[in-house]
Design an enzyme around this catalytic site. Structure first.
Site, PDB file in Angstrom:
ATOM      1  N   LYS A  41      -3.447  -6.247  -4.085  1.00 11.42           N
ATOM      2  CA  LYS A  41      -4.254  -6.195  -2.256  1.00 11.42           C
ATOM      3  C   LYS A  41      -4.154  -4.824  -2.377  1.00 11.42           C
ATOM      4  CE  LYS A  41       0.690  -3.683  -1.810  1.00 11.42           C
ATOM      5  NZ  LYS A  41       2.333  -4.712  -1.273  1.00 11.42           N
ATOM      6  N   TYR A 261     -12.652  27.701   5.289  1.00 11.74           N
ATOM      7  CA  TYR A 261     -12.600  27.586   6.288  1.00 11.74           C
ATOM      8  C   TYR A 261     -11.005  27.826   6.375  1.00 11.74           C
ATOM      9  CZ  TYR A 261     -15.620  24.205   6.921  1.00 11.74           C
ATOM     10  OH  TYR A 261     -16.611  23.183   6.882  1.00 11.74           O
TER      11      TYR A 261
HETATM   12  C1  LIG Z   1       2.835  -4.375  -2.134  1.00  6.03           C
HETATM   13  C2  LIG Z   1       3.757  -5.400  -2.663  1.00  6.03           C
HETATM   14  C3  LIG Z   1       4.868  -5.644  -3.557  1.00  6.03           C
HETATM   15  C4  LIG Z   1       4.420  -4.138  -4.504  1.00  6.03           C
HETATM   16  O1  LIG Z   1       5.273  -3.359  -4.709  1.00  6.03           O
HETATM   17  P1  LIG Z   1       5.291  -2.420  -5.816  1.00  6.03           P
HETATM   18  O2  LIG Z   1       6.750  -1.333  -4.872  1.00  6.03           O
HETATM   19  O3  LIG Z   1       4.474  -1.684  -5.845  1.00  6.03           O
HETATM   20  O4  LIG Z   1       5.602  -3.065  -6.294  1.00  6.03           O
HETATM   21  C5  LIG Z   1       5.731  -6.517  -3.488  1.00  6.03           C
HETATM   22  N1  LIG Z   1       5.930  -7.452  -2.991  1.00  6.03           N
HETATM   23  C6  LIG Z   1       4.983  -7.744  -1.562  1.00  6.03           C
HETATM   24  C7  LIG Z   1       5.442  -8.447  -0.489  1.00  6.03           C
HETATM   25  C8  LIG Z   1       4.615  -6.604  -1.032  1.00  6.03           C
HETATM   26  O5  LIG Z   1       3.474  -6.531   0.245  1.00  6.03           O
END
Ligand SMILES: *Cc1c(COP(=O)(O)O)cnc(C)c1O
Length: 628
Positions: A41, A261
């Site tokens: 993702k 800044y």
């Molecule tokens: C993002 C996600 C993961 C991955 O989690 P990590 O902590 O990056 O291993 C697993 N399951 C779901 C449903 C997620 O949204």
């Protein structure tokens, strides 16, 4: 462009060998009966979802996980065929995309399930789904206590197939007790089912290394696979992403003066410092002002003052040799201090967020160890053609035509037949002719039933080779082969009553500019190939030259027609047909495509001409048929 070393002010390196290493490690922590789903993702946590997927699938991933249908669609368009799970709840308006791109949505409400079922029914398909159970995170999912009721209702929907059931840990990295509770709730649920789904899963990557969810048959790997150790266990993981920038200026500041800044850093002594051309707009967090380090080889240099939108300043006091053009590493491999988890810890931030935001303005370079595989363009909202390689541009052109015409078939046809016919050998240089003149003269001959035909052809064109071919065959089939070749400048179809020999067809003069070419005749597979060469041609390759090709041949009286084809993109056409007195009622039908569809036709005593204005373009395949 592809395969060049980075030349930008900043860039991201993605080391796919590190990903392989991390996946090997995580697989060693999985149970023998477990498969894994690779979480890609948010464009693969900012690493590039397609490339990460490719390596993960090679390493044995059975599934990919994305946040929303758009991300799944993009992977499909890029050519990914693997099963894709959309992790977060989908909206009803996304159902069309889910079905069209064969994505698997996460379902946790009956209303969505019913809408999906109906859409699947309309399309006469069976839709795979995973159901989400909330075991204590209280985000998405149906609560564990009421889950069975939902499960039964959804199982009764004819077009849906429950391929998986899953839940998600709230704190697998640091709360054993709560994770245990979530695990038990989930396990009890799965055990209560008569028919277990194909996949039941609860573990993210930290749950895997902490030994949770071991009775499940699928795990979902994310952050640890990207080499970010959020476990606090000092795991042997390698960062996959590294962010680098070029030192763009070296300066000095006098004691008492301030940098940046709000004057948040004041020099305690005269100090040498440098400017890096990246800032928070590149994803280098604002909260790292006066609170971070960057690496120059093994040395760590402090960030001075505030982070600006497009610049940061660094202390060069410890790096007297540092000079403009040096490469500095801001995040990733090479030094513990600049690992994403350590940088995020400096401002109490999230390494997940840091990975997603870093290098927003940077190009990505994919490496397998030291070997550069290729690069991915900057992510811009607007299309900039030179971001892309030629092969990618070809895909874009074809896809754009298909999309515009709402037809893959016609898109492909136009791309292949029309566009590619303009290209020369290298699929890069369009070859075209200028000032095409073709004169054909028919005269009485000694051979009864035949006219003597004299043709003179001239045009200007970039010389592609140090030779070219004139081809003459007595069957269409044989001659057709020569239409595909780019080294053939003239083709003649001979009446099949004749032997293929120089008495029936001969080249009387071939010139390139003022050079008179040597001709050499060969008989090859039912064709006369006349190869035209000159020792000085090589020097003119790549330059615009004037071709002249004159021939003699015989042409049958009974044929009653003669055609001239324009086989290449041509600017300015002038074709003349001269005929003997005994022929009258000569007609001509030009079939021109391109800018010029209606050339001028002029008849005079014993001749007929077809011509366009010199600047007008005529497309292949156009031509004129003269009938007598
Ligand atoms: C993002 C996600 C993961 C991955 O989690 P990590 O902590 O990056 O291993 C697993 N399951 C779901 C449903 C997620 O949204």
């Amino acid at each position: 462009m592809t395969n060049s070393t980075p030349m930008e002010r900043s860039w991201v390196e993605i080391n796919l060998a590190a990903l392989q290493h991390n996946l090997d490690f995580l697989k060693s922590k999985m149970q023998a009966h477990q498969h894994f789903l690779m979480i890609v993702k948010a464009d693969g946590y900012g690493h590039g979802a397609y490339e990460i997927s490719r390596i993960a699938l090679e390493a044995g991933a059975v599934y990919l996980g994305v946040a929303n249908p758009e991300e799944g669609k993009l992977l499909r368009i890029q050519g990914c065929k693997a099963p894709i799970l959309v992790l977060s709840p989908s909206l009803e308006q996304e159902i069309d995309t889910i079905i069209a791109y064969e994505l698997c949505p996460t379902v946790s409400t009956l209303s969505f399930a019913k809408a999906l079922n109906k859409a699947a029914q309309n399309q006469a398909i069976r839709q795979q789904i995973h159901l989400k159970v909330d075991t204590g995170m209280h985000r998405s999912g149906e609560a564990w206590s009421s889950f069975l009721k939902l499960y039964k209702a959804i199982a009764g929907l004819s077009q849906l197939h429950i391929e998986g059931i899953f839940s998600h840990f709230a704190a697998a990295e640091n709360n054993r007790e709560f994770s245990k509770l979530q695990e038990e709730r989930f396990q009890a649920l799965i055990n209560s089912l008569d028919n277990k789904p194909k996949y039941y899963h609860i573990s993210n990557s930290n749950a895997v290394v902490n030994g949770f969810g071991s009775t499940c048959n699928l795990v979902r790997l994310g952050i640890l696979a990207y080499g970010i150790d959020t476990s606090g266990q000092d795991l042997p993981l390698k960062p996959v992403m590294t962010f680098k920038a070029i030192l763009s200026q070296v300066k000095s500041i006098a004691k008492g003066e301030s940098i940046g800044y709000n004057r948040s850093w004041i020099a305690e002594t005269d100090t040498r410092y440098g400017i890096l051309p990246i800032g928070y707009a590149d994803g280098y967090d604002f909260l790292l002002g006066n609170n971070s380090q960057v690496a120059l080889h093994r040395k760590l240099l402090a960030v001075l003052g505030r982070i600006s939108m497009d610049m940061i300043t660094i202390d060069l006091g410890n790096a007297p040799a540092a000079k403009v053009g040096d490469v500095l590493t801001l995040l990733g491999a090479g030094n513990e201090a600049i690992r994403a988890e350590n940088i995020a810890a400096r401002y109490d931030g999230s390494p997940y967020e840091l990975l997603c935001q870093i290098g927003r303005r940077a190009k990505r370079y994919y490496y397998m160890g030291d070997k550069l595989l290729h690069s991915a363009p900057l992510s811009r909202r607007d299309f900039v053609p030179d971001d892309f390689s030629d092969s990618k541009l070809n895909q874009i052109i074809e896809a754009a035509i298909a999309q515009r015409l709402q037809s893959t078939e016609i898109g492909e046809l136009i791309y292949r037949e029309i566009l590619r016919s303009f290209f020369y050998n290298k699929d890069k240089d369009i070859h075209y002719r200028h000032g095409f003149r073709h004169e054909i003269t028919l005269a009485e001959s000694l051979a009864t039933g035949y006219y003597k035909a004299t043709t003179t052809l001239s045009f200007e064109k970039i010389l592609g080779n140090d030779y070219f071919i004139v081809a003459c065959a007595s069957s269409d089939e044989v001659l057709n082969r020569y239409f595909k070749r780019h080294d053939v400048e003239y083709r003649w179809l001979m009446d099949n009553a004749f032997e293929l020999d120089p008495d029936s067809f001969s080249v009387s003069l071939v010139m390139v500019d003022e050079l008179v070419l040597h001709t050499e005749l060969k008989h090859i597979n039912g064709c006369m190939e006349i190869k035209c060469t000159h020792p000085q041609l090589m020097e003119r390759v790549g330059h615009k030259v004037k071709f002249t090709i004159n021939t003699h041949t015989l042409y049958p009286n009974h044929s009653h027609q003669l055609s001239v084809f324009i086989t290449e993109l041509t600017q300015g056409v002038d074709i003349g047909f001269h005929y003997p007195d005994n022929l009258d009622k000569i007609e001509c039908v030009p079939v021109f495509s391109g800018q010029e569809k209606y050339p001028v036709i002029e008849k005079s005593e014993g001749a007929i001409r077809v011509h366009t204005k010199p600047e007008q373009w005529v497309f292949p395949i156009s031509g004129v048929v003269f009938s007598y």
